[in-house]
Design a protein around this motif. Structure first.
Motif, PDB file in Angstrom:
ATOM      1  N   LEU A  43       0.831  -1.205   0.000  1.00 38.49           N
ATOM      2  CA  LEU A  43       0.000   0.000   0.000  1.00 38.49           C
ATOM      3  C   LEU A  43       0.866   1.256   0.000  1.00 38.49           C
ATOM      4  CD1 LEU A  43      -2.776   1.338   0.187  1.00 38.49           C
ATOM      5  CD2 LEU A  43      -2.645   1.078   2.684  1.00 38.49           C
ATOM      6  N   ALA A  44       1.921   1.261   0.814  1.00 41.24           N
ATOM      7  CA  ALA A  44       2.815   2.415   0.867  1.00 41.24           C
ATOM      8  C   ALA A  44       3.514   2.620  -0.479  1.00 41.24           C
ATOM      9  CB  ALA A  44       3.848   2.223   1.981  1.00 41.24           C
ATOM     10  N   ALA A  45       3.948   1.529  -1.101  1.00 44.67           N
ATOM     11  CA  ALA A  45       4.593   1.634  -2.413  1.00 44.67           C
ATOM     12  C   ALA A  45       3.620   2.187  -3.453  1.00 44.67           C
ATOM     13  CB  ALA A  45       5.111   0.268  -2.846  1.00 44.67           C
ATOM     14  N   GLY A  46       2.364   1.755  -3.370  1.00 48.42           N
ATOM     15  CA  GLY A  46       1.358   2.263  -4.288  1.00 48.42           C
ATOM     16  C   GLY A  46       1.115   3.748  -4.115  1.00 48.42           C
ATOM     17  N   LEU A  47       1.038   4.195  -2.876  1.00 50.28           N
ATOM     18  CA  LEU A  47       0.834   5.623  -2.612  1.00 50.28           C
ATOM     19  C   LEU A  47       2.036   6.446  -3.065  1.00 50.28           C
ATOM     20  CD1 LEU A  47      -0.848   5.429   0.917  1.00 50.28           C
ATOM     21  CD2 LEU A  47      -1.951   5.876  -1.291  1.00 50.28           C
ATOM     22  N   LEU A  48       3.232   5.874  -2.910  1.00 49.95           N
ATOM     23  CA  LEU A  48       4.437   6.562  -3.388  1.00 49.95           C
ATOM     24  C   LEU A  48       4.405   6.711  -4.911  1.00 49.95           C
ATOM     25  CD1 LEU A  48       7.188   7.770  -2.577  1.00 49.95           C
ATOM     26  CD2 LEU A  48       8.181   5.485  -2.888  1.00 49.95           C
ATOM     27  N   CYS A  49       3.998   5.658  -5.602  1.00 49.82           N
ATOM     28  CA  CYS A  49       3.868   5.727  -7.063  1.00 49.82           C
ATOM     29  C   CYS A  49       2.796   6.733  -7.468  1.00 49.82           C
ATOM     30  CB  CYS A  49       3.539   4.352  -7.632  1.00 49.82           C
ATOM     31  SG  CYS A  49       4.895   3.160  -7.574  1.00 49.82           S
TER      32      CYS A  49
END
Length: 526
Positions: free
Chosen positions: A238-244
């Motif tokens: 989820l954090a990686a998705g928000l960063l993207c």
């Protein structure tokens, strides 16, 4: 080719074209539901591992959600009709591949291609409707028909799939799409206009990568949160998705050829309509997701009986979708959406009264009113999103509306499922019989179906006590979820009243929406 007057009425060709556009959408709706019916047959034939089966179930939705924005922008550049026809051919080929897949790996790959092809169909059909129907009222009705088609497909999909599975092998449910898509390819050039951005620019591959990454990560994380909870892996994804997502937004603002034109979001109508659409679908998903579970697990109905009992809910969705444009034309979208939200609140409050010892009609009536009230919000906000965007950005606008819908469904299932599971476990922990061993207790806490399975091995009196406690816990949790949905419907009504008071159906008087890209006009392609 002479450009159609912006206010001219659609003729026979346009209405025949609309009928043709409903065909691929109908297939998409059916394809989304038949896999669950065919699952036991596919599992027995291909023998997938649990991990492979999860990918077979989820990869289709992941690919659609991840590539909607990309395909919408691609349609603006290469032509929406061309993208639709290419997507239809690809969907036909992938359907044949899935039907005759010899291994789990081949079946998963076919489902991935089906999702990718499906991502081309949804924004293309909606963008073409934007081009064909330039009269505001006709476009509103056309979009209502377009959305109603999906509701009909979801309703009749299990019936068609069940009939095919009874007469043929499991691959037949996928072959159903082939003749429909070939009809679209054959008649599309004659009935559908071609249109594209008159000043297309190169597709930014980094933007494509970032958009696909953050959308797939977000949908995957929300699904896993509902089943596995906030594990480190899920939170990391989820954090990686928000960063993207953050990187994607920054890039769209800083490059000359953005995948999603940031100027679209300068329109208050566009922003508000997308938000209301997401909340509306998020809220109505609880009915589609939980009512069938209640009827089968709490009321004890068979799947066929539950399907027949939910028919009024499907009919109410159709009625709400088709009547919304006419009512909005007489008043305004804000009035219709707000009044519909009030009806929806009444429906959800009715669902709060559902219980194992009360009549089944409470669930059916409550669900029907909840869906009836929210259907106008989904139809009219899609029309506002597409109508408030300039024509040369119709594909991107359509893709954003579809992406909002996909996220609304994924978040609705994840959030409402998480709330229901947490409340069920908390309630059952305090109310289940104390004479159960640890293994049975842990199994019963996994959900009502697990509790029913665990009860089969218990003495009759103890089994009855466990089942009664589990049904009461599920019913109580269901009531709370319905109350949360009623609160969300109230918030939707307030947002509509405050932020969407003035535009009528198809109104595009928002200057930010009308004048991006130096006032270019969408031109029919030869």
């Amino acid at each position: 080719m002479t450009e159609t007057s912006p206010r001219s009425h659609a003729g026979r060709r346009e209405w025949l074209g609309l009928a043709l556009l409903t065909l691929p959408l109908f297939v998409l709706a059916i394809d989304a539901s038949v896999l669950f019916l065919a699952a036991p047959h596919i599992g027995a034939d291909l023998d997938p591992s649990p991990t492979q089966w999860l990918w077979a179930l989820d990869v289709y939705g992941f690919m659609i959600a991840g590539f909607l924005v990309t395909m919408g922008a691609l349609g603006d550049r290469i032509g929406r009709r061309r993208l639709l026809l290419l997507g239809s051919l690809s969907f036909s080929a992938a359907s044949i591949w899935a039907a005759f897949a010899p291994t789990p790996e081949a079946f998963i790959a076919a489902r991935a291609v089906l999702g990718l092809a499906g991502a081309t169909l949804m924004p293309s059909t909606l963008a073409i409707i934007r081009t064909m129907f330039r009269d505001d009222r006709q476009r509103s009705f056309a979009i209502a028909v377009w959305m109603t088609t999906f509701s009909v497909g979801v309703a009749v999909g299990p019936l068609l799939g069940g009939a095919l599975l009874q007469a043929f092998w499991w691959g037949s449910v996928f072959l159903l799409a082939v003749p429909v898509m070939l009809i679209t390819v054959a008649l599309g050039p004659a009935l559908l206009p071609e249109s594209r951005d008159p000043e297309p620019v190169r597709v930014d591959l980094l933007s494509v990568t970032l958009s696909v990454a953050f959308l797939i990560a977000l949908v995957y994380a929300t699904k896993e949160l509902a089943t596995e909870g906030p594990t480190p892996v899920v939170l990391g994804i989820l954090a990686a998705g928000l960063l993207c997502a953050t990187a994607f937004i920054y890039r769209q603002r800083s490059i000359s050829n953005p995948l999603v034109d940031p100027s679209l979001f300068r329109s208050r109508v566009f922003r508000t309509a997308l938000l209301i659409l997401t909340i509306g679908i998020f809220t109505v998903t609880a009915v589609n997701f939980l009512v069938p579970q209640f009827l089968q697990s709490v009321a004890g109905l068979t799947p066929l009986e539950a399907g027949l009992m939910t028919a009024p809910i499907a009919l109410s969705a159709i009625a709400g979708s088709l009547t919304a444009p006419h009512l909005a034309a007489r008043t305004s979208p804000a009035v219709v959406i707000t009044a519909g939200a009030a009806i929806s609140i009444a429906g959800y409050l009715t669902l709060t009264q559902a219980a194992p010892d009360r009549p089944h009609w409470i669930v059916v009536v409550g669900g029907a009113f909840a869906v009836l009230g929210l259907s106008p919000a989904t139809v009219l906000t899609v029309d506002l999103v597409v109508g408030s965007a300039p024509e040369e950005r119709a594909g991107s606008a359509a893709a954003l509306s579809e992406t909002s819908g996909e996220l609304g469904v994924a978040l609705g299932i994840a959030v409402m499922g998480t709330i229901l599971t947490a409340l069920y476990r908390s309630t059952l922990t305090d109310t289940m019989p104390g004479r159960l061993d640890t293994a049975v207790r842990d199994s019963a806490l996994d959900g009502l179906p697990a509790a029913q399975h665990a009860a089969e091995a218990l003495p009759p009196n103890l089994a009855d006590a466990l089942l009664a406690a589990a049904r009461d816990a599920f019913s109580s949790s269901f009531n709370t979820v319905a109350l949360v949905c009623a609160t969300l419907a109230l918030a939707l009504a307030l947002m509509t009243t405050l932020w969407l008071r003035h535009p009528r159906t198809g109104d595009s008087n928002d200057t930010a929406a009308k004048q991006p890209n130096q006032g270019t006009q969408d031109q029919p392609a030869p």
